[in-house]
Design a protein around this motif. Sequence first.
Motif, PDB file in Angstrom:
ATOM      1  N   GLU B  83     -13.195  14.556  42.768  1.00 20.00           N
ATOM      2  CA  GLU B  83     -14.359  13.433  43.499  1.00 20.00           C
ATOM      3  C   GLU B  83     -13.011  12.276  43.973  1.00 20.00           C
ATOM      4  OE1 GLU B  83     -17.687  13.327  43.090  1.00 20.00           O
ATOM      5  OE2 GLU B  83     -17.865  11.323  43.356  1.00 20.00           O
ATOM      6  N   ILE B  84     -12.285  12.330  43.695  1.00 25.81           N
ATOM      7  CA  ILE B  84     -11.292  11.031  43.648  1.00 25.81           C
ATOM      8  C   ILE B  84     -11.215  11.746  45.823  1.00 25.81           C
ATOM      9  CG2 ILE B  84      -9.340   9.850  43.898  1.00 25.81           C
ATOM     10  CD1 ILE B  84      -9.613   9.772  40.733  1.00 25.81           C
ATOM     11  N   ASP B  85     -10.729  13.066  45.329  1.00 25.03           N
ATOM     12  CA  ASP B  85     -10.260  13.565  46.796  1.00 25.03           C
ATOM     13  C   ASP B  85     -10.949  13.343  47.475  1.00 25.03           C
ATOM     14  OD1 ASP B  85      -7.744  13.558  45.358  1.00 25.03           O
ATOM     15  OD2 ASP B  85      -7.373  15.653  46.053  1.00 25.03           O
ATOM     16  N   ARG B  86     -12.584  13.850  47.588  1.00 26.27           N
ATOM     17  CA  ARG B  86     -13.290  13.599  48.319  1.00 26.27           C
ATOM     18  C   ARG B  86     -13.702  12.389  48.781  1.00 26.27           C
ATOM     19  NH1 ARG B  86     -19.844  14.925  46.728  1.00 26.27           N
ATOM     20  NH2 ARG B  86     -20.772  14.798  48.658  1.00 26.27           N
ATOM     21  N   VAL B  87     -13.934  11.567  48.293  1.00 28.33           N
ATOM     22  CA  VAL B  87     -13.993   9.842  48.038  1.00 28.33           C
ATOM     23  C   VAL B  87     -12.812   9.673  49.262  1.00 28.33           C
ATOM     24  CG1 VAL B  87     -14.092   7.731  47.390  1.00 28.33           C
ATOM     25  CG2 VAL B  87     -15.491   9.364  46.157  1.00 28.33           C
ATOM     26  N   ARG B  88     -11.531   9.864  49.247  1.00 32.36           N
ATOM     27  CA  ARG B  88     -10.516   9.165  50.244  1.00 32.36           C
ATOM     28  C   ARG B  88     -10.671   9.565  51.150  1.00 32.36           C
ATOM     29  NH1 ARG B  88      -6.257   9.211  45.167  1.00 32.36           N
ATOM     30  NH2 ARG B  88      -6.621   7.379  44.060  1.00 32.36           N
ATOM     31  N   ARG B  89     -10.763  11.155  51.394  1.00 30.55           N
ATOM     32  CA  ARG B  89     -10.991  11.713  52.590  1.00 30.55           C
ATOM     33  C   ARG B  89     -12.140  11.441  53.167  1.00 30.55           C
ATOM     34  NH1 ARG B  89     -12.534  16.402  50.945  1.00 30.55           N
ATOM     35  NH2 ARG B  89     -14.426  16.334  52.203  1.00 30.55           N
ATOM     36  N   MET B  90     -13.349  10.415  52.804  1.00 26.91           N
ATOM     37  CA  MET B  90     -14.658  10.332  53.402  1.00 26.91           C
ATOM     38  C   MET B  90     -14.229   8.676  54.173  1.00 26.91           C
ATOM     39  SD  MET B  90     -17.909  11.659  52.212  1.00 26.91           S
ATOM     40  CE  MET B  90     -19.041  10.896  53.928  1.00 26.91           C
ATOM     41  N   LEU B  91     -13.811   7.846  53.316  1.00 28.86           N
ATOM     42  CA  LEU B  91     -13.065   6.654  53.559  1.00 28.86           C
ATOM     43  C   LEU B  91     -12.191   6.795  54.746  1.00 28.86           C
ATOM     44  CD1 LEU B  91     -13.073   5.723  49.857  1.00 28.86           C
ATOM     45  CD2 LEU B  91     -14.305   4.565  51.227  1.00 28.86           C
ATOM     46  N   VAL B  92     -11.514   8.225  54.672  1.00 33.42           N
ATOM     47  CA  VAL B  92     -10.659   7.566  55.800  1.00 33.42           C
ATOM     48  C   VAL B  92     -11.694   8.640  57.287  1.00 33.42           C
ATOM     49  CG1 VAL B  92      -8.450   8.924  57.002  1.00 33.42           C
ATOM     50  CG2 VAL B  92      -8.627   8.345  54.423  1.00 33.42           C
ATOM     51  N   GLU B  93     -12.044   8.894  56.563  1.00 30.22           N
ATOM     52  CA  GLU B  93     -12.989   9.703  58.351  1.00 30.22           C
ATOM     53  C   GLU B  93     -13.830   8.587  58.482  1.00 30.22           C
ATOM     54  OE1 GLU B  93     -12.892  14.546  57.044  1.00 30.22           O
ATOM     55  OE2 GLU B  93     -14.947  13.033  56.192  1.00 30.22           O
ATOM     56  N   LEU B  94     -14.257   7.942  57.842  1.00 27.90           N
ATOM     57  CA  LEU B  94     -15.216   6.883  57.950  1.00 27.90           C
ATOM     58  C   LEU B  94     -14.415   5.055  59.072  1.00 27.90           C
ATOM     59  CD1 LEU B  94     -17.879   6.029  55.316  1.00 27.90           C
ATOM     60  CD2 LEU B  94     -18.634   6.911  57.069  1.00 27.90           C
ATOM     61  N   ALA B  95     -13.299   5.473  58.000  1.00 28.00           N
ATOM     62  CA  ALA B  95     -12.579   3.770  58.821  1.00 28.00           C
ATOM     63  C   ALA B  95     -11.754   4.604  60.090  1.00 28.00           C
ATOM     64  CB  ALA B  95     -11.543   3.110  57.589  1.00 28.00           C
ATOM     65  N   ALA B  96     -10.947   5.808  60.006  1.00 31.14           N
ATOM     66  CA  ALA B  96     -10.780   6.274  61.518  1.00 31.14           C
ATOM     67  C   ALA B  96     -11.402   5.514  62.722  1.00 31.14           C
ATOM     68  CB  ALA B  96     -10.534   7.796  61.258  1.00 31.14           C
ATOM     69  N   PRO B 131     -12.813   0.714  70.200  1.00 30.09           N
ATOM     70  CA  PRO B 131     -12.147   1.189  68.960  1.00 30.09           C
ATOM     71  C   PRO B 131     -10.820   0.077  69.181  1.00 30.09           C
ATOM     72  CG  PRO B 131     -11.223   3.070  69.494  1.00 30.09           C
ATOM     73  CD  PRO B 131     -12.676   2.399  70.657  1.00 30.09           C
ATOM     74  N   SER B 132     -11.479  -1.406  67.916  1.00 24.91           N
ATOM     75  CA  SER B 132     -10.859  -1.875  68.067  1.00 24.91           C
ATOM     76  C   SER B 132      -9.482  -2.162  67.526  1.00 24.91           C
ATOM     77  CB  SER B 132     -11.372  -3.203  67.475  1.00 24.91           C
ATOM     78  OG  SER B 132     -11.229  -2.866  66.013  1.00 24.91           O
ATOM     79  N   GLY B 133      -9.009  -1.242  67.272  1.00 28.54           N
ATOM     80  CA  GLY B 133      -7.174  -1.011  66.993  1.00 28.54           C
ATOM     81  C   GLY B 133      -7.327  -1.730  65.105  1.00 28.54           C
ATOM     82  N   CYS B 134      -8.433  -2.013  64.536  1.00 28.19           N
ATOM     83  CA  CYS B 134      -8.235  -3.200  63.295  1.00 28.19           C
ATOM     84  C   CYS B 134      -9.345  -2.504  61.926  1.00 28.19           C
ATOM     85  CB  CYS B 134      -8.902  -4.753  63.588  1.00 28.19           C
ATOM     86  SG  CYS B 134      -9.099  -5.592  61.945  1.00 28.19           S
ATOM     87  N   THR B 135      -8.245  -2.003  61.057  1.00 26.44           N
ATOM     88  CA  THR B 135      -9.745  -1.527  60.550  1.00 26.44           C
ATOM     89  C   THR B 135     -10.065  -2.510  59.353  1.00 26.44           C
ATOM     90  OG1 THR B 135      -7.460  -1.585  58.448  1.00 26.44           O
ATOM     91  CG2 THR B 135      -8.173   0.536  60.143  1.00 26.44           C
ATOM     92  N   LEU B 136     -10.272  -3.977  59.713  1.00 25.10           N
ATOM     93  CA  LEU B 136     -11.100  -4.897  58.605  1.00 25.10           C
ATOM     94  C   LEU B 136     -10.318  -4.992  57.634  1.00 25.10           C
ATOM     95  CD1 LEU B 136     -13.987  -3.678  60.078  1.00 25.10           C
ATOM     96  CD2 LEU B 136     -12.658  -6.311  61.256  1.00 25.10           C
ATOM     97  N   CYS B 137      -9.143  -4.256  58.094  1.00 22.53           N
ATOM     98  CA  CYS B 137      -8.765  -4.538  55.309  1.00 22.53           C
ATOM     99  C   CYS B 137      -8.774  -5.694  55.126  1.00 22.53           C
ATOM    100  CB  CYS B 137      -7.738  -4.448  56.062  1.00 22.53           C
ATOM    101  SG  CYS B 137      -5.620  -5.353  56.066  1.00 22.53           S
ATOM    102  N   GLY B 138      -8.315  -6.573  56.429  1.00 18.51           N
ATOM    103  CA  GLY B 138      -8.117  -8.286  55.338  1.00 18.51           C
ATOM    104  C   GLY B 138      -7.020  -9.045  55.098  1.00 18.51           C
ATOM    105  N   LEU B 139      -5.326  -8.362  55.452  1.00 18.42           N
ATOM    106  CA  LEU B 139      -4.435  -8.208  54.612  1.00 18.42           C
ATOM    107  C   LEU B 139      -3.679  -9.401  55.909  1.00 18.42           C
ATOM    108  CD1 LEU B 139      -2.582  -5.048  54.185  1.00 18.42           C
ATOM    109  CD2 LEU B 139      -3.875  -6.634  52.309  1.00 18.42           C
TER     110      LEU B 139
END
Lengths: 633, 229
Positions: B83-96, B131-139
């Motif tokens: 489940e965790i792997d699935r979530v992280r995989r989708m998060l990368v795909e959404l942010a990419a 693509p703006s090139g920014c992942t909006l991580c907010g760091l």
Amino acid sequence: MHTAAPAIELERRRDEIKQRLDTYRKRITVCTGTACQAYECLGVFAAIEEEIGAQGLESAVEVRKTGCHGFCERGTWVAVQPEDLCYQRVQPHDAAQIVAAATGNGVVESLLYADPVSKTKIPRGDDIPFYKHQQRTLLAPNRIIDPANLDHYLSIDGYRALAKALLCMTPEEVITEIGSAELRGRGGGGFPTAKKWRTARDAPAESKYVIVNCDEGDPGAYMDRSLMEGNPHAVLEGLLIGGYAVGASQGVVYVRWEYPLATRNIQIAIEQAAKAGLLGNDILGSGFDFHVEVHRGAGAFVSGEETAMIAAIEGKVGEPRLRYVYPAVRGLNGKPTVVNNVETWATVPAIVDRGAEWFRSIGTAASKGTKIFSLVGRLENTGLIEVPMGTTLRELVYEIGGGIPNRRKFKALQIGGPSGGMLGAEHLDTPVDFEALAEVGAMMGSGGIVVMDEGACVVSAVRDLVSFCRDECCGKCTPGREGLRILGGYFDDICGGRADESVIAAIEDVTHLMRVASLCALGVTAINPVVTSLRGFRGEYEAHIRQRRCPAKVCTELVEYHISQVKCDKYCTSCLSGCPTPGAIVGHKGVRKRIEQDKCIKCGVCEEVCPTRFSAVARFSGEPIPAAFRKGR
Amino acid sequence: MTREVRLQIDERPVLAHEGTSLIEVARQMRIEIPCLCYNQRLEPQGGCRMCSVEVDDGSGRHLVVACGYPARDGLKVWTRSPEIDRVRRMLVELAAPLVARGGCVTGKLGRIAATYQARPEKFVPRSVKDPSGCTLCGLCVGTCCEVVAADAIGFVGRGVERHVVRFAAGGCDYPTCKQCLAVCFTGKIAMEADATVFPQASIDDFLERRGVKIHSIRSLRASTYGENS
């Protein structure tokens, strides 16, 4: 030692007010809620006042501006007490008649509500079907009191619960009372209020806060607004009792920017309460200090989320925060904070005053008391209603709402706002109860109910809700921001006839991620309409995807307008003059008109303006165009 | 000061100070949890959700973010599961799509994508056009506001319009201060720093593009900062 002298003084003042108000023979109340203000209710009020003045009846007839009566569709409402005569759609020129009837113990027949079926006139408000099936405990004062008049609130025993809590109960006892009433938060989640209060009370801190959440933003919902506009003192009294219970000396009323009247009325209430010694230091001689300030929101739906609201009050961007440590432990300025919805706060005085036993006797096994809903959409009667928990959705739609107009069929009901469920006819017997609604994938939400008839397209309605959430989400977390962006795209594709079979699986993938991984409740619940409609209206999705057809003929990209070459009147040019697109309708006076499909923008104006005696314009989606509508006839 | 609590991460027992974030506890155990928006100097935001882990605090197994979830007694934590792997995989795909050039991502996000077999190109056609090139991580925002306390950069725009801007009137001390460049793992700020620092030089440009009347803001600023614009 506490002295109860100020409390005795309050009771003396209450008695005086009651005696003074008893001298009036009649009382005319004019609804001045936001909806009725759009109907010129202030003109009605002025006309009635003037009429009373002209006849020199000031000492016999009292006239009051009140909050929202609830049946907004038929405003302006005017009620005459003590008979409880309710007049609908009152215009300023009706004032003389109403005053004359009131003084002569008569009735203005023409202004009474008529039963839509039997056409009999119904004089008493409580006999009107819309009101008859309700149980109005919170909303009842809205028809009686002037929200800007503390005396009126005192005359209906207002602030008696506060005196009781402050002088006869310990904070612990107040929490226990709320706990045994089994009050659950009215803002949506249904979290036990006493549990939240207890957590905040037990959290060690020198200062604590209580907050009123009036950031009601669900489309079509206005429960909180009407309470704040119509009975702000009840909210304030609840807040005071809550502050006493959790040990807070500072309260904040967060009102959304779009509610100017609610803001004004709560501000007036705060000033009046402070002047009357019901707010400030040593309230009613109990030694309890409490101060309230009003914070106006800057216009963000997501600020209704409690951590986002706290951030907004702190002066930061109204974005949700992680809440693994509850705000009741670490909230506003890092201090224990209780955030409750307007309706929850307004319920508190009633429970303290009448006792937990009374409250618990109303409702279902796990959901107690009454709940206010705003019932809107395709219904005979729309407005604000209050029913005991456990009332079925069918009763709401057919008994209170009076059913669907124009003999159309019920199709779907959207409960709980953009984060609620889309329920079909098979769920109509679901009771309004936190658990029962959650079981069918919907949620109580704050209480907005939108009813749709067969003319509505569920897919397009869900698309609207998804794009609402997409526009209103803060954008802080990836699942919320990107998930809603992608979902919105999928729905645009479906409604545009560009989606293929794989889209449903893809939607389910994204909705799953959003449910398990979103930062705040907005992302987690934004998928509810999608999930429930996929379950209940799968066929409609499939028609859009497989046959590129919108069964309700709503989705513009899947609909074509055609003019019947039989019904069209050669000498009528209504559609020609109504059409905004040059060249989309071909023809002129003397010939039958046709629509050029590649130029038509599908605005639907031609269908609207085509005289009903011809009704020549028709919508088609997917089905073959009948010969009568084809070119060259 | 705080008491020690005993918890379990990936079936291994560990002692930690109560309230320490799970991501830090895991780090001590040399378990690396992927994250984009977390930096130990900053208040955890929980925005990227990449550090999602499963916990069981007695109420059943569920997902939380490790950067903000506090260590509690008796807690069980899993840092990898289907489940965790699935979530992280989708998060990368959404942010990419926000950073992808030609459907591929590099650097930190690229490494996470490889670990979880994500397809960064999956949502590219239906996400942002440019693509703006920014992942909006907010760091950068967090560093500027919380560490440097210059409040020179921030987020503007709601939801899908969210992006980072530098406030012209803020206290940006570039090039003396380059803290934001240091934390930006996409390299976007470094690339654009010398020219304009950010695509929108100021919030005025943003508001102007949105058709917001900015006259009042300008005059407000002039009166606040004594700036003539």
